[in-house]
Design an enzyme around this catalytic site. Structure first.
Site, mmCIF file in Angstrom:
data_model
loop_
_atom_site.group_PDB
_atom_site.id
_atom_site.type_symbol
_atom_site.label_atom_id
_atom_site.label_comp_id
_atom_site.label_asym_id
_atom_site.label_seq_id
_atom_site.Cartn_x
_atom_site.Cartn_y
_atom_site.Cartn_z
ATOM 1 N N THR A 210 59.042 -2.141 34.033
ATOM 2 C CA THR A 210 59.812 -1.012 33.524
ATOM 3 C C THR A 210 61.103 -0.874 34.317
ATOM 4 O O THR A 210 61.110 -1.021 35.540
ATOM 5 C CB THR A 210 59.004 0.301 33.601
ATOM 6 N N PHE B 219 64.140 1.602 35.379
ATOM 7 C CA PHE B 219 64.500 2.999 35.564
ATOM 8 C C PHE B 219 65.984 3.097 35.909
ATOM 9 O O PHE B 219 66.543 2.190 36.557
ATOM 10 C CB PHE B 219 63.697 3.631 36.701
#
Length: 358
Positions: free
Chosen positions: A258, A260
């Site tokens: 992921t 960010f």
């Protein structure tokens, strides 16, 4: 009987530790002096992600071993974080509660000396940063398996904030519980996590009830209170709620990552290893996207991401989010962005920032 060789090695380590402490103290005093100079000059922002990125890349490049470059970067991240706390503690908002991947991403980027503020939602992170109740925010923007976090993209357009950094976090999902896996009847899981572990769940817990919750940390909390329950969660949350890791790494894609973004109100200077994020819109006619991207292609600028979203200002019109390599102040980038702004019906630079270091 005492081993003289081992005793000598331990004594040498103790001596190195003393030297390290002396140097660490000296670095801390220098950090305090830097803070005093900034304060005397009236500087409001004490945190410079471009400077930190340069330090981390330098120590990784100069690392003589035997520690890996990433291990060295992690150590120096914490040293930098502690030094910055001597200058000015950082308030950082993240998607809570404690134990989420967002907290892990915040600690990876800012270190453990930052003051982390858990929030109930992504929109709250933007609100806190915009109202100066937090200096920075950490928001998820895309997952390598499930794609973009659309709410984050929409809020980047809604708020006048800057992207000033990025974090890439390898996502490891664990089945955690207080009971053996053979007695599990329910699995508490966030909907995105469920999608990333779909095959594993179907193979190993086909009869279990899947209960949707707001976050991986909430999943651990619910499992801790359920005699037949388990959760898919982080190691951090499992430790916080006294759960055992029954099976580690149950994500279907072992490269699950992921990304960010760090949001704030500062502009970073070029480091030579940067990204720029834009949002653009063209006229609603055939070939408009090609016309927008042509100046970038002709200049040889690499796009790392393109994402479309409904414009919300008109039906069937879209805006495009672009990530490209380089800084908006780079000599090769700035004139191309000027051309793009002239051709687009809407163009906004969301920020230029250092690329993730590790």
């Amino acid at each position: 009987m005492k081993n003289p060789e081992l005793a000598a090695l331990r004594k040498a380590i103790d001596q190195v530790d003393q030297q390290f402490l002396q140097l660490l103290g000296e670095r801390g005093r220098l950090a305090q002096q830097v803070g005093a100079v900034k304060q005397a000059a009236g500087e409001v922002n004490f945190y410079h992600p471009d400077r930190e990125s340069e330090i981390l890349r330098r120590v990784m490049a100069d690392n003589p071993g035997p520690f890996s470059s990433e291990q060295v970067a992690i150590i120096f991240r914490e040293i930098i974080s502690a030094g910055l706390a001597l200058e000015q503690p950082l308030q950082v908002a993240y998607l809570g509660p404690a134990g989420t991947f967002s907290q892990i991403a915040a600690q990876k980027h800012f270190g453990r000396a930052a003051v982390l503020q858990p929030t109930a939602g992504i929109a709250e992170i933007f609100r806190l940063v915009d109202s100066d109740q937090a200096r920075f925010g950490v928001v998820p923007v895309e997952n390598s398996t499930e794609g973009s976090v659309n709410l984050s993209l929409d809020l980047l357009l809604d708020y006048p904030l800057q992207i000033c950094g990025e974090v890439q976090l390898r996502i490891v999902h664990n089945l955690v519980a207080k009971v053996p896996i053979s007695t599990v009847r329910r699995v508490y899981v966030h909907y995105q996590t469920r999608a990333q572990c779909r095959q594993w769940l179907a193979t190993h817990l086909p009869q279990a009830e899947l209960v949707d919750v707001a976050s991986n940390a909430v999943a651990a909390e619910r499992a801790a209170a359920d005699a037949d329950g388990s959760a898919i969660s982080t190691t951090l949350a499992a430790e916080a709620y006294g759960l055992d890791i029954l099976v580690a790494g149950i994500e279907d894609n072992p490269e699950n990552t992921t990304r960010f973004l760090i949001i704030g109100k500062i502009h970073t200077r070029p480091t030579g290893n940067d990204k720029t994020s834009l949002v653009v819109a063209g006229a609603n006619r055939p070939g408009s996207l090609h016309a927008l991207l042509s100046p970038l292609a002709e200049a040889g600028i690499s796009l790392t991401r393109i994402e479309s979203r409904p414009a919300r200002s008109a039906i069937w019109e879209y805006v495009f989010y672009l990530d490209l390599l380089g800084h908006c102040q780079d000599a090769a980038i700035a004139p191309v962005l000027d051309v793009l702004a002239q051709q687009a019906s809407f163009c906004r630079c969301l920020g230029s920032y250092p690329r993730a270091v590790f």
